[in-house]
Design an enzyme around this catalytic site. Structure first.
Site: not given
Ligand SMILES: *[C@@H]1O[C@H](CO)[C@@H](O)[C@H](O)[C@H]1NC(C)=O
Ligand SMILES: *[C@@H]1O[C@H](CO)[C@@H](O)[C@H](O)[C@H]1NC(C)=O
Ligand SMILES: *[C@@H]1O[C@H](CO)[C@@H](O)[C@H](O)[C@H]1NC(C)=O
Ligand SMILES: *[C@@H]1O[C@H](CO)[C@@H](O)[C@H](O)[C@H]1NC(C)=O
Ligand SMILES: *[C@@H]1O[C@H](CO)[C@@H](O)[C@H](O)[C@H]1NC(C)=O
Ligand SMILES: *[C@@H]1O[C@H](CO)[C@@H](O)[C@H](O)[C@H]1NC(C)=O
Ligand SMILES: *[C@@H]1O[C@H](CO)[C@@H](O)[C@H](O)[C@H]1NC(C)=O
Ligand SMILES: *[C@@H]1O[C@H](CO)[C@@H](O)[C@H](O)[C@H]1NC(C)=O
Ligand SMILES: *[C@@H]1O[C@H](CO)[C@@H](O)[C@H](O)[C@H]1NC(C)=O
Length: 765
Positions: A142, A215, A546
């Site tokens: 990620d 994220h 996600s």
């Protein structure tokens, strides 16, 4: 399209996607170098070379004097990545021992309430979590991690598992001391990014595992964040934030930089994750699906699967368009997204007294139009094309000042529209879904008071705007509410089947919470990820497949901790066959794109059910060889198979291989036209392994398509402990078909207590 991608990941990702097209990365003419990933047949290494790296260098030297090795790979693939001209790449491809020379691919990075919603708060007394899950290591591919987040606190944890072989790398604003007994590893991979995209901008990015985007911090804390009391975003979603397995360990592999996660870096990270001994790999990133032997992420996942590592991936955010799934290899878990039972309601009251509900997160810092103010359609306040979409600089401040502005969704990110309205002097925004967005409502931390409204409300408000002399509106924020809407509902953006590569493999496998998820965030960016957003938060609410993926990864880790010897396929089977496709009242889970019941092309087997998955009764197991037989059924040549499996495997010319005999926990039925036969037949073969107590299971089938007959033989199976039993499902239909409609159904094996359910999709080629 771009708007979809936003919900995918974060907004930075979106901006890059829309403004800097991939063309910038892929521009290559004949003497310009670009990155290639070179797969080799290791067994053909000349014996006089005593190390593969020497061989790789000599292969490279034979085609180019200047090419530098980016990475050599040993676990995820056999081979290396390098920069070559197309001519050099062609010439390398013809060398002995070279299997494939694949071009670089750019992938995109695509919870306080979720543990309760999933029933995980009840699990503690079922399984003493502290000494089972703490041995499990989840690796996340990620954007990195914000190590100071309380979600990575390690106070409750014992020593790092002895199996761990990884490391904590230091770099810009990140030192070895940032790792602890929770965050046990942190590495970063950017050679491939810099080679393809250009040098990293070290003012907006950290050349280290530190997350400038948020994220990666969000997905890591969703999977395995420690419990944090009092977590919230501007007071919303307040409560205890915890990951799915709060005692599991986290290993960070930073592969995404400025919205680009390039395959050569991803493979290097997977190579490391495999040798570091992670148990689960969670990859909330994706790109358009391509054949398995060209898809580096799938190839790396194959190697991981062979080592017993579960690989869970996001299904993609290009729904509700059909056939938009990504990460569809049958050795991966493909996770779609849905809503949870928590809402952030806001009411838009119009001057005519009508009142529509929407969703919003309001930071409380700006004036809220609680009393009537003028409402204006953005398309009627235009200084530039695209005003109806509230594109940058498209609004006339004279016509917007002091008003609530009605903007259509699409083209730029939702939060950017808020910025555009705010900059033009608007005091509020109504963000209107188009038909494709349906009733999906995403709660974003907009820079001004905003109501996101569904397609139905958006049509009604637009009508009011058209029919009214001086339209007015108010916004009323109602904070956080639980249980006011049915949940889960499939999110419109969640990618849909049929599987674009192998329609016989029904994907997504299942859905998990993905919309409006609260989890830890970076302190380097604001919650909208816009440069103009100077707010800093500990937790953020974001949306996308996600977010669904790390829920699945965490739950897979939980199962692994209870059943350490289960294969990745057995773990996936447990997750699939215990998912629920209907609400408690028996009605099918709704789809927010259509406001109608969902199909397996949207939900797969249904919504993940972690408690039931811990006791699945029977599982559909698979070995690496089963997948190789599957590739034989796809008529892969031995070179293509070797590119996936890193070893020689010859399909037996005498043997009949069939895609429909892959022991998958669901059924993708594809009827093909047959010559001179009144009936078309498709047979699927499966084998169940009893992982529960001895007992007898009976089959039952439902199908919503009367022109198809189905038989299950045998339809009663008695199992001893650990026993395996096979059965056959025959689907028949008139040939040629009267109508080529799509159909769905479900096959369930039940012992009266446990239901082992599989979704069925039926289509005609
Ligand atoms: C878990 O811990 C308890 C007490 O701390 C111990 O009795 C038990 O054997 C442990 N279980 C495992 C699987 O290690
Ligand atoms: C990174 O390190 C530099 C130099 O020590 C420091 O000035 C800066 O504040 C740090 N940035 C962050 C986000 O911690
Ligand atoms: C790096 O990003 C900053 C902030 O966006 C920008 O001002 C600067 O010009 C960038 N530097 C380079 C070398 O692109
Ligand atoms: C998408 O698939 C569904 C069946 O799942 C079908 O009804 C619909 O017509 C398809 N849409 C398009 C645009 O092909
Ligand atoms: C709008 O309607 C909802 C129920 O549909 C109600 O809870 C809310 O108070 C109403 N708001 C206003 C401002 O009338
Ligand atoms: C919005 O996006 C669509 C699809 O990409 C494109 O055709 C259209 O021109 C865009 N509209 C504006 C105003 O940029
Ligand atoms: C935009 O303005 C035109 C002209 O005044 C009007 O006819 C139309 O109804 C307006 N549209 C909306 C959605 O407000
Ligand atoms: C593989 O080849 C056989 C024989 O040519 C053919 O019947 C079959 O349809 C092919 N399978 C696939 C998946 O292409
Ligand atoms: C389906 O089953 C019915 C009833 O047994 C039978 O009449 C029909 O021929 C079957 N159709 C096909 C295509 O097998």
């Amino acid at each position: 399209m771009c708007d979809k991608q936003v919900s995918a990941a974060t907004f930075v990702f979106f901006v890059i996607l829309c403004d800097v097209s991939l063309a910038a990365i892929e521009k290559t003419n004949d003497n310009q170098k670009s990155t290639y990933i070179v797969h080799v047949t290791k067994s053909e290494m000349p014996t006089i070379l005593n190390h593969h790296s020497i061989w790789y260098s000599s292969l490279l030297k034979s085609v180019s004097n200047s090419a530098e090795m980016l990475y050599t790979y040993d676990n995820a693939i056999h081979g290396f990545s390098t920069r070559l001209t197309p001519e050099e790449a062609r010439s390398l491809k013809s060398q002995i021992g070279i299997l494939k020379v694949l071009p670089e691919k750019i992938y995109k990075p695509l919870t306080t309430r979720t543990p309760q919603f999933l029933g995980l708060d009840k699990i503690t007394h079922m399984f003493p979590e502290s000494n089972t899950t703490s041995d499990i290591i989840i690796g996340l591919l990620d954007t990195g991690v914000w190590p100071e987040s309380k979600s990575f606190d390690d106070v409750e944890l014992g020593p790092i598992p002895r199996s761990w072989k990884g490391k904590c790398e230091s770099g810009q604003n990140f030192s070895v001391a940032n790792c602890n007994k929770k965050l046990i590893g942190a590495r970063f991979f950017l050679k491939g990014f810099e080679a393809s995209v250009g040098p990293l901008n070290a003012t907006t990015q950290f050349r280290s595992p530190r997350d400038s985007d948020g994220h990666g911090t969000h997905t890591a804390s969703t999977a395995a964040g420690s419990a944090v009391k009092g977590a919230n975003l501007f007071g919303y979603a307040s409560g205890i934030a915890r990951g799915m397995v709060p005692h599991a360990r986290v290993a960070i592999y930073k592969v995404c930089w400025e919205d680009n996660c390039v395959a050569s870096d991803i493979l290097a990270a997977m190579d490391a994750a495999i040798s570091d001994n992670v148990n689960v790999i969670s990859a909330s990133l994706g790109g358009q699906a391509i054949d398995y032997d060209e898809e580096n992420l799938a190839i790396g996942a194959f190697a991981a699967m062979e080592k017993g590592i579960v690989v869970a991936c996001a299904a993609g955010n290009d729904g509700p368009t059909n056939s938009t799934l990504q990460n569809v290899a049958p050795w991966m878990i493909t996770v779609g997204a849905g809503t949870i039972d928590r809402d952030f309601p806001v009411y838009v009251k119009l001057g005519n007294g009508q009142n529509y509900s929407g969703v919003s997160i309001n930071d409380g810092s700006s004036f809220v139009p609680r009393t009537f103010v003028p409402l204006v359609y953005a398309g009627n306040a235009s200084v530039k094309v695209g005003a109806e979409l509230c594109l940058t600089d498209s609004l006339d401040p004279e016509k917007v000042k002091g008003k609530i502005v009605f903007c259509d969704r699409g083209n730029i990110s939702r939060v950017e529209k808020g910025l555009v309205v705010k900059s033009a002097g608007g005091v509020g925004m109504v963000l209107a879904n188009g038909e494709i967005d349906g009733e999906e409502l995403v709660g974003d931390a907009h820079l001004l008071p905003t109501a996101a409204v569904g397609f139905e409300a958006s049509k009604a408000i637009k009508m009011y705007l058209q029919q009214t002399q001086n339209p007015t509106a108010t916004l009323a924020f109602e904070g956080t509410k639980v249980g006011i809407k049915p949940s889960p509902i499939v999110s419109a953006y969640s990618a849909r089947g049929p599987n674009p590569i192998t329609p016989e493999i029904l994907k997504p496998d299942f859905i998990a919470p993905g919309t409006n998820i609260l989890a830890a965030f970076t302190k380097f960016a604001g919650p909208t990820n816009l440069d103009q957003d100077h707010r800093r938060v500990d937790f953020n609410i974001i949306t996308g497949t996600s977010m669904a993926c790390p829920h699945a990864s965490g739950i897979a880790a939980l199962i692994k901790s209870v059943y350490p010897n289960w294969s990745p396929a057995a773990i996936r089977s447990a997750l699939v066959t215990t998912s629920y496709a209907s609400y408690k009242n028996g009605k099918k889970i709704l789809d927010s794109a259509t406001n109608a019941p969902s199909t397996p092309f949207a939900v797969g087997a249904g919504h993940v059910n972690p408690i039931a998955a811990l006791n699945p009764g029977l599982v559909y197991d698979l070995t690496a060889d089963d997948y190789l037989n599957f590739l034989c059924a796809l008529n892969y040549t031995s070179d293509r198979i070797e590119a996936v499996a890193r070893r020689k495997f010859r399909c037996d010319a005498q043997k009949h291989y069939s895609v429909t005999s892959l022991n998958y926990p669901s059924f993708g039925v594809v009827f093909k036209p047959v010559v001179r036969s009144p009936i078309a037949t498709v047979i699927h073969e499966r084998t169940l392994t009893n992982v529960g107590v001895a007992g007898t299971y009976k089959a039952s089938v439902t199908l919503d398509i009367p022109s198809v007959n189905i038989t299950v033989e045998p339809n009663v199976l008695s199992f001893n402990k650990n026993e395996k039993k096979s059965y056959k499902v025959t689907f028949t239909t008139p040939n040629p078909p009267k109508r080529r409609q799509v159909g769905f159904g479900r096959l369930e094996w039940s012992n009266g207590k446990i239901i082992v359910g599989s979704p069925i999709s039926i289509m005609w080629e």
